[in-house]
Design a protein around this motif. Structure first.
Motif, mmCIF file in Angstrom:
data_model
loop_
_atom_site.group_PDB
_atom_site.id
_atom_site.type_symbol
_atom_site.label_atom_id
_atom_site.label_comp_id
_atom_site.label_asym_id
_atom_site.label_seq_id
_atom_site.Cartn_x
_atom_site.Cartn_y
_atom_site.Cartn_z
ATOM 1 N N ALA A 119 -4.280 -6.062 -20.319
ATOM 2 C CA ALA A 119 -3.384 -5.845 -21.448
ATOM 3 C C ALA A 119 -3.606 -6.909 -22.530
ATOM 4 O O ALA A 119 -3.601 -6.589 -23.729
ATOM 5 C CB ALA A 119 -1.933 -5.850 -20.983
ATOM 6 N N VAL A 120 -3.800 -8.150 -22.112
ATOM 7 C CA VAL A 120 -4.067 -9.222 -23.077
ATOM 8 C C VAL A 120 -5.393 -8.955 -23.797
ATOM 9 O O VAL A 120 -5.497 -9.028 -25.025
ATOM 10 C CB VAL A 120 -4.099 -10.592 -22.378
ATOM 11 C CG1 VAL A 120 -4.628 -11.667 -23.332
ATOM 12 C CG2 VAL A 120 -2.711 -10.966 -21.876
ATOM 13 N N TYR A 121 -6.423 -8.642 -23.017
ATOM 14 C CA TYR A 121 -7.760 -8.420 -23.575
ATOM 15 C C TYR A 121 -7.740 -7.259 -24.580
ATOM 16 O O TYR A 121 -8.317 -7.372 -25.681
ATOM 17 C CB TYR A 121 -8.734 -8.113 -22.451
ATOM 18 C CG TYR A 121 -10.105 -7.700 -22.904
ATOM 19 C CD1 TYR A 121 -10.994 -8.640 -23.428
ATOM 20 C CD2 TYR A 121 -10.508 -6.372 -22.825
ATOM 21 C CE1 TYR A 121 -12.259 -8.255 -23.864
ATOM 22 C CE2 TYR A 121 -11.773 -5.982 -23.252
ATOM 23 C CZ TYR A 121 -12.640 -6.915 -23.777
ATOM 24 O OH TYR A 121 -13.890 -6.537 -24.208
ATOM 25 N N GLU A 122 -7.098 -6.170 -24.243
ATOM 26 C CA GLU A 122 -7.081 -5.017 -25.139
ATOM 27 C C GLU A 122 -6.263 -5.317 -26.396
ATOM 28 O O GLU A 122 -6.546 -4.764 -27.472
ATOM 29 C CB GLU A 122 -6.522 -3.794 -24.405
ATOM 30 C CG GLU A 122 -7.468 -3.292 -23.316
ATOM 31 C CD GLU A 122 -6.976 -2.050 -22.600
ATOM 32 O OE1 GLU A 122 -5.765 -1.728 -22.735
ATOM 33 O OE2 GLU A 122 -7.780 -1.410 -21.883
ATOM 34 N N GLU A 123 -5.280 -6.201 -26.273
ATOM 35 C CA GLU A 123 -4.463 -6.550 -27.433
ATOM 36 C C GLU A 123 -5.266 -7.384 -28.435
ATOM 37 O O GLU A 123 -5.077 -7.230 -29.663
ATOM 38 C CB GLU A 123 -3.234 -7.327 -26.982
ATOM 39 C CG GLU A 123 -2.225 -7.610 -28.090
ATOM 40 C CD GLU A 123 -1.582 -6.359 -28.640
ATOM 41 O OE1 GLU A 123 -1.228 -6.366 -29.852
ATOM 42 O OE2 GLU A 123 -1.442 -5.368 -27.906
ATOM 43 N N VAL A 124 -6.156 -8.221 -27.969
ATOM 44 C CA VAL A 124 -6.889 -9.106 -28.880
ATOM 45 C C VAL A 124 -8.246 -8.541 -29.283
ATOM 46 O O VAL A 124 -8.919 -9.109 -30.163
ATOM 47 C CB VAL A 124 -7.084 -10.507 -28.258
ATOM 48 C CG1 VAL A 124 -5.743 -11.132 -27.926
ATOM 49 C CG2 VAL A 124 -7.973 -10.456 -27.018
#
Length: 320
Positions: free
Chosen positions: A314-319
């Motif tokens: 989720a963090v990776y896809e957000e950034v």
């Protein structure tokens, strides 16, 4: 390959987003019962922890070190990284700060498992009691605010003044707080603790205790209790009598039997069977329908590898 430090992880995903990501993962074909086994290896001055997992297009492994002597020298006790991979090619996509992922994942799991109960039972907000004045205690308050209004918090400590930093954190959040002592000096609960528990809608146990923290009788039949501090089959924060009259949620039944002393010891005491428990996935996919209305709810967590993967994704896809 992205390198995502603590500040980037924290800015990219809040507790509401992490809770949603975890619950969404459980509505897919993935079953936590199939998650890879967590492993450890000794080091001269501590140990390695390895948490591998694979779900859909992603694989991950979080590697942490636990160094007990570090805090006395001014260094973190837990350090490490989470490696996020493409599950098809195993190409490294990102390296994320491991403790930041842990501090996001741990409270998010706790609240994701009980969010149906909290919103259904306490739509006007909750009074909380938190055992443990450390980092996880306050983070659980922050995560609870992503689910329901937190009206006031009592922090339970062993020595007067130990909750000062916790209370300062509550003040920043604009939440009234009180410190109480857990014991009465004779091995029983203090009157202040009993009173706080009788008034509490949500109780969080975030300690390193090996023995029960309180008397089960003080917990109301509509209360929700999360125990996340102990990760050993020989240690528990909750009394067997509470699990015996509660609906008990576990992340997976095999993890509960391997790592969760609250469950293992309640079974040994004859208060519970593993078949009595319901799983995190069953709670989410049923929308909370598997939770009895007339019993306390206990969610016993110890952390699983798939949860780190979901939050890292989720963090990776957000950034990206």
């Amino acid at each position: 390959m992205r390198i995502l430090d603590e500040a980037t992880v924290t800015a990219a995903l809040d507790y509401a987003g992490a809770i949603t990501a975890l619950r969404t993962a459980l509505t897919s074909d993935f079953d936590p019962a199939d998650d890879a086994t967590r492993m450890s290896a000794p080091l001269t001055r501590g140990e390695f922890l390895f948490m591998p997992s694979e779900i859909g297009a992603y694989a991950a492994v979080k590697v942490l070190t636990v160094t007990p002597d570090n805090p006395a020298a001014g260094h973190p006790r837990i350090q490490g990284s989470c490696l996020l991979l493409d599950s098809q090619t195993h190409r490294t996509l990102a390296i994320l700060d491991g403790p930041a992922i842990t501090n996001l994942r741990t409270p998010a799991v706790s609240l994701a498992g009980v969010s149906d109960a909290l919103t259904g039972r306490f739509p006007d907000g909750v009074r909380m009691t938190v055992f443990g004045a450390g980092v996880q205690g306050l983070l659980h308050v922050e995560a609870a605010r992503a689910v329901v209004e937190v009206r006031e918090v009592t922090v339970v400590v062993r020595r007067p003044g130990r909750g000062e930093e916790f209370l300062a954190g509550l003040s920043v959040l604009g939440i009234p707080g009180t410190e109480v002592l857990g014991g009465d000096g004779s091995g029983g609960d203090s009157p202040d603790l009993t009173r706080a528990l009788e008034q509490s809608d949500l109780v969080i146990a975030a300690t390193s205790a090996a023995e029960p923290l309180f008397d089960a009788a003080a917990i109301r039949d509509d209360a929700v209790v999360v125990a996340m501090g102990s990760h050993s089959p020989e240690a528990r924060e909750l009394p067997s009598a509470l699990l015996g009259r509660a609906t008990v949620i576990v992340e997976s039944r095999h993890t509960a039997l391997d790592e969760c002393g609250d469950v293992v010891l309640a079974i040994a005491d004859g208060a519970l069977t593993i078949e009595d428990t319901v799983t995190f996935k069953e709670v989410v996919t049923s929308g909370g329908a598997v939770l009895a209305d007339d019993r306390p709810i206990v969610f016993k967590t110890s952390g699983m590898s798939w949860e780190d993967l979901v939050v890292a994704k989720a963090v990776y896809e957000e950034v990206s």
